[in-house]
Design a protein around this motif. Structure first.
Motif, short mmCIF file in Angstrom:
data_model
loop_
_atom_site.label_atom_id
_atom_site.label_comp_id
_atom_site.label_asym_id
_atom_site.label_seq_id
_atom_site.Cartn_x
_atom_site.Cartn_y
_atom_site.Cartn_z
N GLU A 1 -6.27 0.97 -8.00
CA GLU A 1 -5.83 2.32 -8.36
C GLU A 1 -6.47 3.22 -7.03
O GLU A 1 -7.57 3.13 -6.71
CB GLU A 1 -6.40 2.95 -9.56
N SER A 2 -5.53 4.36 -6.46
CA SER A 2 -6.01 5.19 -5.70
C SER A 2 -7.03 6.22 -6.22
O SER A 2 -7.38 6.52 -7.46
CB SER A 2 -4.75 6.02 -5.26
N GLU A 3 -7.78 6.70 -5.33
CA GLU A 3 -8.72 7.73 -5.72
C GLU A 3 -8.12 8.97 -6.23
O GLU A 3 -8.75 9.90 -6.66
CB GLU A 3 -10.00 8.00 -4.44
N ASN A 4 -6.91 9.15 -5.56
CA ASN A 4 -6.22 10.43 -5.68
C ASN A 4 -5.52 10.46 -7.34
O ASN A 4 -4.74 11.50 -7.60
CB ASN A 4 -5.06 10.58 -4.74
N ARG A 5 -5.83 9.46 -7.94
CA ARG A 5 -5.03 9.30 -9.26
C ARG A 5 -5.86 9.99 -10.27
O ARG A 5 -6.86 10.34 -10.34
CB ARG A 5 -5.15 7.90 -9.82
N GLU B 1 0.79 -1.22 0.10
CA GLU B 1 0.12 -0.14 0.10
C GLU B 1 0.93 1.31 0.04
O GLU B 1 1.91 1.42 0.96
CB GLU B 1 -0.87 0.10 1.35
N PRO C 1 -0.12 7.87 -3.55
CA PRO C 1 -0.77 7.37 -2.16
C PRO C 1 -2.08 6.99 -2.36
O PRO C 1 -2.92 7.68 -2.88
CB PRO C 1 -0.65 8.64 -1.52
N GLY C 2 -2.23 5.62 -1.82
CA GLY C 2 -3.78 5.10 -2.09
C GLY C 2 -3.68 3.91 -2.98
O GLY C 2 -4.55 2.94 -3.09
N ASP C 3 -2.58 3.89 -3.81
CA ASP C 3 -2.39 2.84 -4.75
C ASP C 3 -2.00 1.55 -3.85
O ASP C 3 -1.37 1.59 -2.94
CB ASP C 3 -1.05 3.04 -5.86
N THR D 1 -4.14 16.67 -4.18
CA THR D 1 -3.58 15.88 -3.48
C THR D 1 -2.24 16.06 -3.39
O THR D 1 -1.39 15.98 -2.37
CB THR D 1 -3.70 14.34 -3.87
N THR E 1 1.78 4.74 0.74
CA THR E 1 0.80 5.61 1.96
C THR E 1 1.29 7.18 1.96
O THR E 1 0.89 8.01 2.76
CB THR E 1 1.04 5.11 3.27
#
Ligand SMILES: C[S@@+](CC[C@H](N)C(=O)[O-])C[C@H]1O[C@@H](n2cnc3c(N)ncnc32)[C@H](O)[C@@H]1O
Length: 469
Positions: A65-69, A13, A39-41, A92, A15
């Motif tokens: 995939e992170s939501e921040n992508r 993860e 981060p989040g991936d 982000t 972070t």
């Protein structure tokens, strides 16, 4: 590098995101740096290097995939080092830049500080740079599947060095860092050079005619172009320079430099004006600044204005103060503040920057600034203070390495009532402020983003003298 037998970590993860554009995950207690993730991936990675305090890995696959992508819009993303955070949502990016500032202060500072103010994002997140330096190369970086022996493949490149590779240049199709004209000029020069069989430099032997292309622009859309040639070939020089002069009306200032040295630095070489004006101008509030071929100027102009406004607000000037602007560069902050105080003394070690600073004062009709050339460490001492007056406020904007401990010690001896410390490196700033905290306390911490899609962050700290001094 052979990757076959290197260890793989699954479902790591991510972070955090930190310096050099690297994202961070943790495996047991070990920090793992992974490029090009967010981060989040959740990712599978392969460990490439194990160092004492951290491991370095490469991305194998993204499991979730992170939501921040965000989808990168540049076709060079993943190879070019220019915008490593382009796959991260801008808010982000700002969050992690602020976090880096706060973490540095907590980890390295060991002094009290108020909660940092919300970071000031850049209103312009593409085409925000007013200067780019491109490199010509006769052996471009090849994409997967391309073969250098294929006769169809053109090996010449004009673009940016790959991260950490002095000998590899990425041939840029489009770069979003500068406005459209910069792309047009760069591509046109490259095509012209290919059509006329001009020689691109070899980055290993440093032989070759075409070396660098520097493009600067101002907010008005005026361009300054500097061609750097590795050999003095008058006919070919005229050919290229006439082409630029005749093709691009927006080029208001056109220079060339001959650089036959082994390295690409040209700050000590003589730029030769080929056509147009000697300088272009940039306007910030009511002030005009000269930009010559070698002048330093903050790269993101609209954020530079915000930065200078913060410095002016923090300085809290009433009109009677003596202000020192340490590491003044071309004197932009000094000129900005001079309108609100009795006098400003700027110190800077680069002779050409001091010449520009003096000219900037003259063209703006500012008479209460003085610029002194020299190393702050050498000249900023008690004699200097006696001669030039004791500062009420010190503005300091040192290079990434921060201030020399002796300079910090002198500030502690001189004891101005305020210090405005501007820094592009939160780690060295935290170190210096921890020394200054012997006699000063932190009133304000204000991060500001000058470089969207990169991991860089600027931070301004306001320090007030403690009451007992
Ligand atoms: C971050 S820039 C400051 C730019 C300036 N404040 C501005 O906004 O345009 C740092 C400056 O410090 C100068 N510098 C670096 N080390 C120095 C030293 N030891 N003494 C004097 N100037 C130095 C560099 O040449 C550079 O112009």
């Amino acid at each position: 590098m052979r990757h076959k037998n290197l260890p793989i970590i699954e479902k790591l993860e991510i972070t955090d995101a930190g310096t050099e554009g690297m994202a961070v995950g943790r495996f047991r207690d070990i920090v793992i740096f992974v490029p090009w993730v967010v981060p989040g991936d959740i990712v599978d990675v392969q460990i490439l290097r194990k160092k004492k305090k951290f491991w370095e890995a490469r991305l194998l696959r993204i499991i979730k995939e992170s939501e921040n992508r965000k989808k990168p819009w540049c076709s060079h993303f993943g190879i070019c080092g220019g915008c490593r955070w382009q796959n991260m949502d801008y808010s982000t990016q700002l969050f992690y830049k602020s976090k880096w500032v706060k973490d540095s202060l907590l980890r390295l500072g060991k002094f009290k500080f108020p909660e940092p103010l919300p970071i000031i994002g850049s209103p312009q997140t593409i085409s925000y740079r007013n200067k780019m330096e491109f490199t010509f190369s006769n052996r471009r970086f090849l994409n997967e599947g391309e073969n250098a022996n294929d006769p169809e493949i053109k090996l010449q490149a004009l673009g940016l060095h790959l991260p950490g590779r002095y000998d590899r240049v990425l041939d840029l199709k489009y770069c979003y860092h500068q406005p459209e004209s910069s792309n047009k000029i760069r591509l046109a020069v490259k095509n012209f050079a290919l059509e006329h069989g001009l020689n691109f430099q070899d980055l290993v032997s440093h032989q070759g005619f075409l070396r660098n292309l520097i493009i600067r622009n101002n907010q008005e859309g005026d361009y300054m172009v500097i061609m750097v040639f590795g050999e003095y070939q008058p006919e070919s020089i005229h050919l290229v320079m006439d082409f630029l002069k005749e093709t691009f009306a927006e080029i208001k200032s056109l220079y060339y430099i001959i650089n036959t040295k082994a390295n690409d630095s040209f700050s000590e070489l003589e730029p030769i004006l080929y056509a147009g004006q000697e300088v272009i101008y940039e306007q910030i509030e009511n002030l005009k600044f000269r930009i010559g071929p070698l002048s330093f100027f903050q790269t993101n102009t609209s954020q530079a204005k915000r930065l200078y406004q913060i410095a002016r607000d923090d300085a809290g000037l009433q009109g009677h103060e003596t202000v020192y602007d340490l590491y003044t560069g071309t004197g932009t902050i000094a000129c900005f503040l001079a309108q609100n105080c009795q006098k400003v003394i700027g110190i800077e070690q680069v002779e050409k920057a001091i010449d520009d600073a003096r000219m900037n004062a003259i063209i703006n009709g500012i008479e209460n600034v003085e610029f002194i050339e020299g190393d702050v460490l050498q000249i900023f001492d008690q004699d200097f203070i006696e001669k030039n007056g004791s500062p009420d406020v010190i503005i300091t904007d040192p290079p990434r390495s921060g201030m020399h401990p002796q300079v910090v010690k002198r500030i502690l001896d001189i004891l101005p009532s305020r210090i405005v410390y501007i820094s592009c490196n939160p780690a060295t700033q935290a170190r210096d402020v921890s020394w200054l905290s012997e006699k000063f306390h932190v009133e304000k911490v204000q991060p500001i983003d000058m470089f969207p899609h990169t991991s860089h962050v600027e931070n301004v700290m306001l320090l007030d003298r403690n009451d007992q001094y």
